[in-house]
Design an enzyme around this catalytic site. Structure first.
Site, mmCIF file in Angstrom:
data_model
loop_
_atom_site.group_PDB
_atom_site.id
_atom_site.type_symbol
_atom_site.label_atom_id
_atom_site.label_comp_id
_atom_site.label_asym_id
_atom_site.label_seq_id
_atom_site.Cartn_x
_atom_site.Cartn_y
_atom_site.Cartn_z
ATOM 1 N N ARG A 171 28.531 46.758 36.604
ATOM 2 C CA ARG A 171 29.168 46.681 35.288
ATOM 3 C C ARG A 171 30.534 46.071 35.481
ATOM 4 N NH1 ARG A 171 28.035 52.816 33.649
ATOM 5 N NH2 ARG A 171 29.336 52.927 35.504
ATOM 6 N N ASP A 176 34.303 44.993 33.954
ATOM 7 C CA ASP A 176 35.247 45.441 32.925
ATOM 8 C C ASP A 176 35.614 44.315 31.972
ATOM 9 O OD1 ASP A 176 35.483 48.043 33.624
ATOM 10 O OD2 ASP A 176 37.272 47.776 34.865
ATOM 11 N N TYR A 202 33.394 39.756 45.532
ATOM 12 C CA TYR A 202 34.304 39.425 44.435
ATOM 13 C C TYR A 202 35.263 38.341 44.908
ATOM 14 C CZ TYR A 202 32.990 43.534 41.684
ATOM 15 O OH TYR A 202 32.318 44.455 40.927
ATOM 16 N N ARG A 249 41.006 45.133 42.147
ATOM 17 C CA ARG A 249 42.280 44.856 41.472
ATOM 18 C C ARG A 249 43.438 45.633 42.104
ATOM 19 N NH1 ARG A 249 40.608 45.605 35.303
ATOM 20 N NH2 ARG A 249 42.877 45.458 35.054
#
Lengths: 264, 264
Positions: free
Chosen positions: A49, A51, A109, A196
């Protein structure tokens, strides 16, 4: 019949992947199309999922169907109905025991940063802007400290609701680009906001405010208050989903520690 | 004091430049900020009004102020308050008889196209997608026919409300890019939808459906029904505003025909 769908999306105009009561989400876009085709609700199950504002170069989901439509026709039908910020790259049929989330053994990522005195409105939502000069070599040294199996409690959102915060990172490095750099990280899985928080810490290292050598102690301390920043969503891209252990060992060697959700 | 502002914007999330009753426009974003600073309404005057979805690499506007704020401070104050898809590149003070629209002697547009079998969601809103192979050389030959002073009635929206549809184009050419090509066109002025009609016709030439040699007759016929397409807004960029004749003659030579709105 279980259908596996490989998609890309530009996340700026989505409230995230997961369906919500109100607002535009990736899941909502697909379930609307599938409902129209099936004349009943169809639930989709993603590998990951993402964001609000986060992009996907590669994301997977699966769903079950009773419709007799060939693979290529699924791709065509969905792309025809989708908005321009989502694209179906590939559709294939998989066995009924395949599950996008449980069969996902790893993810990559990419976090994109551009550096310039002035902000570029054409990179708005697509790359994070940093005006300061950063020490990229030092950031790369720091990034390598995250490789391996660690408890990442100190480097994720305090809202993370999983029991074990141990994850294995196979790759963690900075790559220079034309107008800045990307941070590339591959792991068995990621905690909420983890990428992040990692890149936000690396930026602090690049500015000289933190040192690479602090990382082992910070991992040990498991205290998020000691790692205070979270980089904005706009620079974050889900880049690759590993659906088989062999894909991971091809990229990172046979000695890597695999985490298989199915066997847990 | 008259203030001249040089800006860029990514047009995807705007209903265009000009203020509207409802909806997000570039003018509205600036006038909101200026009203807050002045405690009264301040009207801004652009060099060019761009349509919904059209971008600006360079656009100008001016406004009058009684506030005593230095040039750099204006830039800083506006950028701090603006959303990420608009950026103020430069602010300068000009004489009270300067007018962004009437002093504009020319404009350049760039229309960006990418060619690939599959759509790229990361180029959504930023470049127009064409899957077919196009004959770029033939398009370039056709593009050159538009250079010079012509009545462009056949190549603009039928909603165009100006008396004279004669415009001079100084430059009209195709430039290859990494994943496609750009159409670059510079002229004394442009009619409503003109660039989007010109490039739509050039694409038809690229597909082999129209011939470059048809252009002189089409210009002469002044019949928009013979040139039926308008390319989408998303690929269109206002690239440069010429505010003095000398800028134009520097780029295109002393022999060019200048159109000066002020003297009309």
């Amino acid at each position: 019949m279980r259908v596996l769908v490989n998609i890309s999306y530009q996340g700026s105009q989505f409230l995230g992947f997961q369906i919500q009561q109100n607002g535009r989400t990736v899941q909502q876009q697909f379930e609307k199309i599938l409902k129209r085709m099936h004349k009943h609700d169809v639930r989709i199950h993603p590998s990951s999922r993402t964001d609000r504002g986060v992009h996907a170069i590669e994301q997977y989901f699966h769903f079950d169907t009773e419709l007799d439509i060939p693979e290529q026709q699924w791709q065509y039908a969905m792309n025809r109905a989708l908005p321009g910020d989502i694209y179906v790259n590939h559709v294939s049929f998989v066995s009924d025991d395949f599950h996008c989330r449980y069969d996902c053994v790893g993810k990559s990522y990419r976090y994109k940063i551009y550096q310039s005195k002035h902000k570029d409105p054409f990179l708005n939502g697509l790359k994070t802007h940093i005006a300061e000069t950063l020490d990229i070599d030092k950031m790369n040294t720091a990034a390598r400290y995250f490789i391996g199996t660690h408890d990442f409690t100190g480097f994720c959102s305090q809202k993370t609701e999983v029991v074990s915060k141990v994850r294995t990172l196979y790759e963690s490095r900075i790559e220079k680009t034309e107008n800045g750099f990307d941070y590339i990280v591959t792991g068995s899985g990621f905690l909420y906001n983890m990428v992040r928080v990692l890149i936000a810490f690396l930026i602090e290292v690049g500015k000289g405010k933190r040192q690479p050598e602090e990382i082992p102690k910070l991992l040990e301390d498991k205290d998020r208050n000691k790692v205070p920043f979270t980089a904005p969503a706009e620079g974050l891209y889900l880049e690759k989903i590993y659906l088989t252990p062999s894909e991971l060992t091809t990229d990172f060697g046979n000695d890597i520690k695999l985490h298989r959700k199915k066997s847990i």
